[in-house]
Design a protein around this motif. Sequence first.
Motif, PDB file in Angstrom:
ATOM      1  N   GLY A 134       0.816  -1.203   0.000  1.00 58.53           N
ATOM      2  CA  GLY A 134       0.000   0.000   0.000  1.00 58.53           C
ATOM      3  C   GLY A 134       0.844   1.244   0.000  1.00 58.53           C
ATOM      4  O   GLY A 134       1.972   1.258  -0.516  1.00 58.53           O
ATOM      5  N   GLN A 135       0.319   2.329   0.590  1.00 54.55           N
ATOM      6  CA  GLN A 135       1.035   3.597   0.652  1.00 54.55           C
ATOM      7  C   GLN A 135       1.407   3.926   2.091  1.00 54.55           C
ATOM      8  O   GLN A 135       0.862   3.376   3.045  1.00 54.55           O
ATOM      9  N   TYR A 136       2.355   4.841   2.224  1.00 54.48           N
ATOM     10  CA  TYR A 136       2.733   5.416   3.515  1.00 54.48           C
ATOM     11  C   TYR A 136       3.194   4.359   4.513  1.00 54.48           C
ATOM     12  O   TYR A 136       2.946   4.456   5.712  1.00 54.48           O
ATOM     13  N   GLY A 137       3.888   3.323   4.019  1.00 57.19           N
ATOM     14  CA  GLY A 137       4.431   2.322   4.921  1.00 57.19           C
ATOM     15  C   GLY A 137       3.472   1.217   5.314  1.00 57.19           C
ATOM     16  O   GLY A 137       3.772   0.426   6.218  1.00 57.19           O
ATOM     17  N   TRP A 138       2.309   1.138   4.659  1.00 58.36           N
ATOM     18  CA  TRP A 138       1.328   0.105   4.991  1.00 58.36           C
ATOM     19  C   TRP A 138       1.324  -0.991   3.937  1.00 58.36           C
ATOM     20  O   TRP A 138       1.588  -0.764   2.765  1.00 58.36           O
ATOM     21  N   ALA A 139       1.006  -2.196   4.361  1.00 55.93           N
ATOM     22  CA  ALA A 139       0.820  -3.335   3.472  1.00 55.93           C
ATOM     23  C   ALA A 139      -0.264  -4.223   4.076  1.00 55.93           C
ATOM     24  O   ALA A 139      -0.651  -4.052   5.239  1.00 55.93           O
ATOM     25  N   ARG A 140      -0.749  -5.154   3.258  1.00 52.45           N
ATOM     26  CA  ARG A 140      -1.718  -6.129   3.751  1.00 52.45           C
ATOM     27  C   ARG A 140      -1.196  -7.529   3.482  1.00 52.45           C
ATOM     28  O   ARG A 140      -0.632  -7.805   2.424  1.00 52.45           O
ATOM     29  N   LEU A 141      -1.377  -8.399   4.452  1.00 52.97           N
ATOM     30  CA  LEU A 141      -0.990  -9.791   4.334  1.00 52.97           C
ATOM     31  C   LEU A 141      -2.245 -10.628   4.144  1.00 52.97           C
ATOM     32  O   LEU A 141      -3.148 -10.594   4.980  1.00 52.97           O
ATOM     33  N   HIS A 142      -2.316 -11.362   3.051  1.00 51.11           N
ATOM     34  CA  HIS A 142      -3.457 -12.228   2.760  1.00 51.11           C
ATOM     35  C   HIS A 142      -3.015 -13.682   2.913  1.00 51.11           C
ATOM     36  O   HIS A 142      -2.037 -14.109   2.296  1.00 51.11           O
ATOM     37  N   ILE A 143      -3.736 -14.436   3.719  1.00 55.98           N
ATOM     38  CA  ILE A 143      -3.440 -15.849   3.940  1.00 55.98           C
ATOM     39  C   ILE A 143      -4.659 -16.659   3.513  1.00 55.98           C
ATOM     40  O   ILE A 143      -5.782 -16.355   3.909  1.00 55.98           O
ATOM     41  N   SER A 144      -4.431 -17.672   2.706  1.00 52.98           N
ATOM     42  CA  SER A 144      -5.512 -18.549   2.241  1.00 52.98           C
ATOM     43  C   SER A 144      -5.181 -19.986   2.591  1.00 52.98           C
ATOM     44  O   SER A 144      -4.048 -20.440   2.411  1.00 52.98           O
ATOM     45  N   LEU A 173      -0.413  -4.511   7.955  1.00 51.50           N
ATOM     46  CA  LEU A 173       0.970  -4.505   8.423  1.00 51.50           C
ATOM     47  C   LEU A 173       1.522  -3.096   8.320  1.00 51.50           C
ATOM     48  O   LEU A 173       1.338  -2.422   7.315  1.00 51.50           O
ATOM     49  N   SER A 174       2.198  -2.670   9.360  1.00 55.65           N
ATOM     50  CA  SER A 174       2.727  -1.320   9.413  1.00 55.65           C
ATOM     51  C   SER A 174       4.241  -1.336   9.366  1.00 55.65           C
ATOM     52  O   SER A 174       4.888  -2.162  10.015  1.00 55.65           O
ATOM     53  N   PRO A 234       6.590  -5.909  11.610  1.00 54.36           N
ATOM     54  CA  PRO A 234       6.225  -7.223  12.156  1.00 54.36           C
ATOM     55  C   PRO A 234       6.888  -8.392  11.454  1.00 54.36           C
ATOM     56  O   PRO A 234       6.649  -9.538  11.834  1.00 54.36           O
ATOM     57  N   PHE A 235       7.709  -8.147  10.430  1.00 56.24           N
ATOM     58  CA  PHE A 235       8.105  -9.237   9.557  1.00 56.24           C
ATOM     59  C   PHE A 235       9.033 -10.243  10.238  1.00 56.24           C
ATOM     60  O   PHE A 235       8.892 -11.455  10.051  1.00 56.24           O
ATOM     61  N   ASP A 236       9.997  -9.774  11.020  1.00 53.89           N
ATOM     62  CA  ASP A 236      10.871 -10.720  11.718  1.00 53.89           C
ATOM     63  C   ASP A 236      10.073 -11.611  12.657  1.00 53.89           C
ATOM     64  O   ASP A 236      10.337 -12.816  12.781  1.00 53.89           O
ATOM     65  N   ASP A 237       9.076 -11.016  13.332  1.00 50.71           N
ATOM     66  CA  ASP A 237       8.257 -11.803  14.251  1.00 50.71           C
ATOM     67  C   ASP A 237       7.352 -12.765  13.502  1.00 50.71           C
ATOM     68  O   ASP A 237       7.060 -13.864  13.985  1.00 50.71           O
ATOM     69  N   LEU A 238       6.872 -12.364  12.313  1.00 54.71           N
ATOM     70  CA  LEU A 238       6.076 -13.277  11.502  1.00 54.71           C
ATOM     71  C   LEU A 238       6.887 -14.500  11.092  1.00 54.71           C
ATOM     72  O   LEU A 238       6.396 -15.639  11.107  1.00 54.71           O
TER      73      LEU A 238
END
Length: 234
Positions: free
Chosen positions: A188-198, A208-209, A214-218
């Motif tokens: 996304g914009q301004y440092g945001w993203a979305r994680l989709h799990i199926s 996700l900000s 959060p990526f290392d913890d994920l």
Amino acid sequence: MASRVGLLLPLKYCRDEAVRQALEAIPVAVKSNEGLSERRVAVQQLLDQAFGGDLLLLDGHDSDEFFATQLRPGLIPQLAKSFSYVVDVLDDQNGAVELCAVAPFGWRSYGELVEWFNGVDPVSGAVNPARWESLTPFFVSGNTGSMRLGYGYRNGAKLIRPCEDLPRWFCLRPDVTDAPVSVRFEMGQYGWARLHISLADCRASMDLSNVFDPFDDLVAWGREVDEGDLPVMI
């Protein structure tokens, strides 16, 4: 963590010996090796001994050393008869909180208590008619805290070992087989993203900000799941 606003009614200041003994027996009941249903029955029996049916366990909530209850109007006169609440504490950063003073529980009805509780904003001192909350009694025993899914705030994601031990009560059906998991990131914009799990017919998405990365913890969470070191949540 989020805070709870309310009154503290210490059992040590309860003036009814029978009520105090019944409530002091609850920690032993919730820590027994009996099943969930049996423990709930035992705790409710102790609450009935103390308050004659005016304090009930909530459906769907496990009783532990920090649990919510539902009150009936008859509870308030009983509290007024036998209990006091904390009005002054000494908060020492290097030690335990010390209770300095209590006052008699002086409200005669639930309506009177809720009206007082909601009548004055604790910050501004003004009456705020938009802020009107009902009250939920909690039983808190010993040096315990409450950790619940979706309750609380932390700066950044961390791996947590939740109190809810689901494998104690549930197991996978023997006919269930593993299904492939797909993961997709949507930038996304301004440092945001979305994680989709199926997973088969199940789908979940989360924001996700980049501020609290959060990526290392994920990755660590996924590794724990893969190795079967459960339960674990993020």
